[in-house]
Design an enzyme around this catalytic site. Structure first.
Site, mmCIF file in Angstrom:
data_model
loop_
_atom_site.group_PDB
_atom_site.id
_atom_site.type_symbol
_atom_site.label_atom_id
_atom_site.label_comp_id
_atom_site.label_asym_id
_atom_site.label_seq_id
_atom_site.Cartn_x
_atom_site.Cartn_y
_atom_site.Cartn_z
ATOM 1 C CG ASP A 92 -22.717 10.193 20.819
ATOM 2 O OD1 ASP A 92 -22.686 11.170 20.948
ATOM 3 O OD2 ASP A 92 -21.716 9.865 22.765
ATOM 4 C CD GLN A 194 -25.827 16.468 29.146
ATOM 5 O OE1 GLN A 194 -25.919 16.049 30.316
ATOM 6 N NE2 GLN A 194 -25.752 15.528 28.126
ATOM 7 C CG ASP A 271 -24.501 3.614 24.385
ATOM 8 O OD1 ASP A 271 -23.660 3.619 24.239
ATOM 9 O OD2 ASP A 271 -25.680 4.480 25.044
#
Length: 376
Positions: A92, A194, A271
């Site tokens: 990340d 986003q 995840d």
């Protein structure tokens, strides 16, 4: 990196695929254990490989940059050499960690200014710098720097945040394409969609991301305070636009039921810290529901933790013994529970894949989601 779409489920948008990297192949849908600092908490690498059967793990740019630092990781020859994991790694970019440090960071056009949570020192993450850091880490898949706005953001803030994320993305993408890997294996770059909980912003972001033509794409900014059904709606909105011939990664989600609902909506990679975090607190996930191992009902239950588990740990230890360890505050309790939960998550996505290939996913998923939400 290469992605091959093998089969789409009947009566669902679920997909089975295969990601090929220089450190090995990944069968999708897949769950990725979180190893923030280069280690999955309480779990050895051989347990990840042999008991849990993890195919890929995560590291985190923010945390690894601060400790042990890029000098140590570079001198080790990258994170694979440093931690002994010889399979794929995804990192990340640190955007979510910077978001979580809202009291100690400032976002500008240049990048994210923040203070270390360790010693208060000042740092700056630019889109270019996080690419350079991930080059030094040597992850197989690296992520773009983005801003992760709170799930409760209003439209004005969400739109302003998205526009900044888009400008950062272009800078990171261009820098990625102008630099090369450091350790002899290829690296992929995933942009992040986003747009908070606003469908038009999500569509705009997904199209912007898809048009780059990256090797894979991610959906970020969910499971950060919005209602679950809204999260599912946003996944559907994004996956209507994100290309079907590239893997889709849903970041930081979630419960076992969340995992299946995401797969049902066309997600390939997921995840979450939940398996290990909840495990350390005595919560076990099973095919029949969740178990609180501190409850008295397990005190004289000498049956295996999970009799049909593919993981040896579940077949060796009894529920009574694991409860005893938790009540006694033995460290082994947290290790056993973490291994169990991760093995269960990997089993769950493996079963999802099997049912996709068999043509029985929709029926199996509906039955399984109902079971997963029980408390035993």
């Amino acid at each position: 990196m290469d992605f091959k779409l093998i089969k789409e489920a009947e009566g669902s948008k679920a997909r089975a695929g295969l990601i090929t990297t220089d450190h090995g192949t990944i069968e999708t849908p897949i769950f990725m254990p979180v190893g923030t600092l280069g280690a999955v908490k309480g779990v050895h690498m051989h347990e990840l490989r042999d008991d849990i059967k993890a195919q890929i793990i995560l590291g985190n740019t923010y945390h690894l940059y601060l400790r042990p630092g890029m000098d140590i990781i570079s001198r080790a020859g990258g994170l694979h050499k440093f931690n002994g994991w010889d399979r794929p790694i995804l990192t990340d970019s640190g955007g979510f960690q910077v978001f979580s440090l809202s009291a100690n960071r400032k976002l500008t056009e240049e990048g994210a200014h923040f203070r270390s949570h360790i010693d208060g020192s000042k740092h700056l993450f630019t889109p270019e710098k996080v690419v350079d850091i991930q080059r030094m880490i040597g992850s197989d898949i690296m992520m773009a720097l983005d801003e992760c706005p709170p799930g409760t953001s209003d439209y004005t803030y969400a739109k302003k945040s998205l526009e900044l994320t888009k400008r950062w993305l272009l800078r990171g993408w261009n820098h990625f394409r102008s630099t090369t890997p450091l350790y002899g294996h290829s690296q992929a770059f995933f942009p992040i969609v986003q747009g908070c909980t606003f469908a038009d912003l999500r569509r705009d972001s997904a199209k912007f991301v898809a048009d780059l033509g990256a090797e894979g794409n991610a959906i970020g900014g969910l499971a950060v305070g919005e209602p679950t059904e809204v999260m599912y709606d946003m996944i559907e909105v994004c996956n209507e636009i994100l290309p079907a011939d590239r893997p889709r990664y849903l970041m930081g989600v979630g419960t076992p039921a969340n995992i299946l609902e995401a797969i049902d909506r066309g997600v390939d990679m997921m995840d979450c810290v939940m398996p290990t975090r909840n495990g350390r607190n005595g919560m076990l996930f099973t095919p029949e529901g969740t178990m609180n191992m501190r409850n008295l009902k397990w005190a004289d239950d000498f049956s295996p933790i999970w009799e049909d588990s593919p993981c040896m740990v579940d077949r060796v230890y009894s529920r009574a013994y694991l409860r005893h360890l938790f009540i006694s505050q033995e460290l082994l309790a947290m290790q056993i529970a973490s291994i169990h939960n991760l093995a269960f998550y990997l089993w769950l996505v493996g079963e999802a894949r099997r049912h996709i290939l068999d043509g029985t996913f929709a029926t199996w998923k509906a039955d399984m989601v109902e079971k997963l939400q029980r408390r035993l």
